[in-house]
Scaffold this active site. Structure first.
Site, PDB file in Angstrom:
ATOM      1  N   ASP A  61       0.886  -1.166   0.000  1.00 46.57           N
ATOM      2  CA  ASP A  61       0.000   0.000   0.000  1.00 46.57           C
ATOM      3  C   ASP A  61       0.921   1.213   0.000  1.00 46.57           C
ATOM      4  O   ASP A  61       1.589   1.490   0.999  1.00 46.57           O
ATOM      5  CB  ASP A  61      -0.892   0.006   1.239  1.00 46.57           C
ATOM      6  CG  ASP A  61      -1.896   1.150   1.245  1.00 46.57           C
ATOM      7  OD1 ASP A  61      -1.547   2.248   0.754  1.00 46.57           O
ATOM      8  OD2 ASP A  61      -3.024   0.970   1.739  1.00 46.57           O
ATOM      9  N   HIS A  62       0.976   1.922  -1.118  1.00 44.98           N
ATOM     10  CA  HIS A  62       2.013   2.948  -1.257  1.00 44.98           C
ATOM     11  C   HIS A  62       1.855   4.075  -0.238  1.00 44.98           C
ATOM     12  O   HIS A  62       2.822   4.788   0.043  1.00 44.98           O
ATOM     13  CB  HIS A  62       2.030   3.501  -2.682  1.00 44.98           C
ATOM     14  CG  HIS A  62       0.906   4.434  -3.009  1.00 44.98           C
ATOM     15  ND1 HIS A  62      -0.300   4.013  -3.493  1.00 44.98           N
ATOM     16  CD2 HIS A  62       0.833   5.782  -2.904  1.00 44.98           C
ATOM     17  CE1 HIS A  62      -1.083   5.056  -3.683  1.00 44.98           C
ATOM     18  NE2 HIS A  62      -0.431   6.138  -3.341  1.00 44.98           N
ATOM     19  N   HIS A 111      -6.139   2.468   1.689  1.00 46.93           N
ATOM     20  CA  HIS A 111      -5.298   3.597   2.090  1.00 46.93           C
ATOM     21  C   HIS A 111      -5.805   4.275   3.365  1.00 46.93           C
ATOM     22  O   HIS A 111      -5.043   4.527   4.304  1.00 46.93           O
ATOM     23  CB  HIS A 111      -5.241   4.639   0.972  1.00 46.93           C
ATOM     24  CG  HIS A 111      -4.660   4.145  -0.305  1.00 46.93           C
ATOM     25  ND1 HIS A 111      -3.641   3.219  -0.356  1.00 46.93           N
ATOM     26  CD2 HIS A 111      -4.941   4.453  -1.601  1.00 46.93           C
ATOM     27  CE1 HIS A 111      -3.328   2.978  -1.619  1.00 46.93           C
ATOM     28  NE2 HIS A 111      -4.098   3.706  -2.389  1.00 46.93           N
TER      29      HIS A 111
END
Length: 514
Positions: free
Chosen positions: A183-184, A246
């Protein structure tokens, strides 16, 4: 930090948008910073005939290749290419032979990182063929034969059951310790700083509870529409695309208890506890009372006319997919009982912004009730994830001059001013951690399941309710007007502008109304 060396990165989807925009630029910067050395990138794809064609393709699509041609030319020596049909057993056997040959020529020890930058529908075929061909093996840590790790991009399933099915599939071939769900958002310096700011700041941590905090608001707003992602987005919607992953991670980092240490599982254990403590709605009526969804229509952003969602390419003219979701939730935990958490995400909103706003309670004795500053304007802590990364605390101060007139002033720091350097790209940190075997900033399966348990309840509740009359907000506006019924702004005394309102993109956190 010593350079990470002697590993192979096998990149599936090397001709895709993510590889062009994020992965190859991040690898290039890691190499230039001497954080990786003596490595191999085996890029795979179907659209390019051979290595020369692929490298030409990269130079045309990767910005850094044009900006620094000399350095990029040297970086290309680490890149090999294999044309691959991911559904072909024979193609994988051929790739195995090629990878073995390349590693033997370079004297490598068999350390392999497999990055699945492909459609989720292909995860099964890729991992099954990798295992059957002998490339992917059940070994997470260094031994005489090296390690094997798999990086998986979101989405991690479409709902709870499909997330569990994906995990069952992966567990046939690898252990959980070998899976790096990326998950960036967790790679962003500003997100990592939440833990440092909370637990290393003596004046903050004692106040981080329901005795002193009235509400927490987490906003991720975008000015862009769906662009080229309409095919995926129309089947997912705002909650699946952003909030379930996110924003759940931002919630967990904000609300977690102090971990026993900074060891990966100690941190991830506390995040799981937060997600499991979410009060899950049990009826459609409860979902309706705490959730607003929207879809953008035509409007104006930055002075330009933009189409509505239903007018976007590859979107059905009668689509009921929400592009906006706002939700109020509570945590069943000692620290946060009674504190509402407001989550808001939408496309085609007036500003690009990711931010956490913590609204503190108002002191019980209002000494300055008669002053020009309304005492209902509280102290608000803003943690800006992007852009203008930094932290800002709004406090009351006396304005110079006769009388006691208070105004809200800001105490703040920004990364640009404090450190004088650009923040690294999130994928740089995450790629390096995966190469080094540090799973701290990656998502564990129990985190995935806990977030889907909440998301499924909300999605099922919304599915059983009548659909709103879409579109219900114009592009460039702050979202559906209906959001006001669950996110009431507090009004200042001098005008109708919210001094601490949910609707304001420059204001503070939402109301603490239950």
């Amino acid at each position: 930090m010593e350079a990470t060396t002697r590993f192979s990165l096998v990149l599936f989807g090397a001709t895709g948008d993510l590889a062009h925009r994020k992965l190859f630029p991040s690898l290039f910067r890691l190499w230039k910073s001497e954080l990786i050395d003596d490595f191999l990138i085996l890029a795979t794809g179907r659209s390019q005939e051979d290595r020369d064609a692929f490298l030409t393709h990269l130079r045309e699509h990767v910005e850094e290749a044009g900006d620094e041609p000399e350095a990029w030319s040297k970086f290309e020596s680490f890149i090999a290419y294999f044309r691959l049909d991911v559904k072909s057993d024979e193609a994988f056997r051929g790739m195995t032979r090629e990878l073995d040959r390349l590693e033997s020529d370079r004297g490598m020890s068999g350390n392999r990182l497999f990055y699945l930058s492909v459609s989720p529908s292909l995860f099964g075929a890729v991992t099954e063929n990798l295992a059957a061909s002998g490339m992917l093996k059940r070994r997470a840590n260094d031994d005489d034969n090296g390690w094997s790790r798999v990086v998986v991009e979101k989405p991690f399933g479409h709902d709870l059951e499909s997330a569990k099915e994906l995990d069952r599939h992966l567990s046939r071939f690898v252990d959980e310790s070998q899976v790096y769900r990326i998950d960036h958002y967790l790679g962003k310096e500003t997100v990592q700083n939440i833990v440092a700011f909370r637990f290393a700041t003596g004046m903050i941590e004692p106040l981080w509870n329901s005795h002193h905090i009235a509400s927490v608001q987490i906003t991720v707003s975008e000015t862009l529409g769906v662009g080229e992602r309409a095919g995926y987005y129309d089947s997912a919607g705002a909650l699946r695309d952003m909030m379930q992953n996110h924003m759940m991670q931002l919630l967990a980092m904000t609300a977690m208890e102090p971990p026993l240490s900074l060891a990966p599982n100690d941190i991830r254990n506390e995040k799981v506890r937060v997600l499991r403590s979410i009060r899950i709605p049990t009826t459609p009526e409860e979902v309706a009372a705490t959730t607003v969804q929207g879809q953008y229509g035509p409007g104006v952003i930055d002075g330009k006319n933009v189409p509505g969602y239903r007018d976007e390419s590859d979107v059905a003219a009668d689509s009921t997919t929400p592009t906006y979701i706002a939700h109020r939730l509570h945590l069943n935990s000692w620290r946060w009982t009674g504190v509402p958490f407001y989550l808001r995400h939408g496309k085609r909103l007036p500003a690009r912004m990711s931010e956490i706003r913590v609204r503190f309670r108002i002191p019980p004795l209002h000494l300055f009730r008669a002053s020009a500053c309304d005492p209902s304007c509280p102290n608000v802590l803003r943690i800006r994830i992007q852009p203008d990364e930094g932290i800002r605390l709004s406090v009351g101060a006396k304005r110079p001059g006769p009388g006691v007139n208070l105004e809200s002033v800001d105490l703040q720091f920004t990364y640009a001013d404090a450190f004088g350097t650009d923040l690294p790209e999130a994928y740089e940190r995450l790629l390096l951690d995966a190469m080094q075997g540090d799973p701290t900033l990656f998502i564990r399966q129990d985190e995935v399941e806990a977030s889907w348990a909440w998301a499924d309840a909300v999605l099922n509740g919304l599915e059983s309710l009548p659909k709103p009359q879409f579109p219900n907000y114009a592009a460039g506006s702050t979202g559906p007007e209906d959001a006001g019924r669950i996110f009431l702004p507090l009004q200042g005394p001098r005008s109708n502008e919210p001094c601490d309102g949910w609707g304001s993109f420059n204001g503070g956190a939402g109301s603490d109304r239950e």
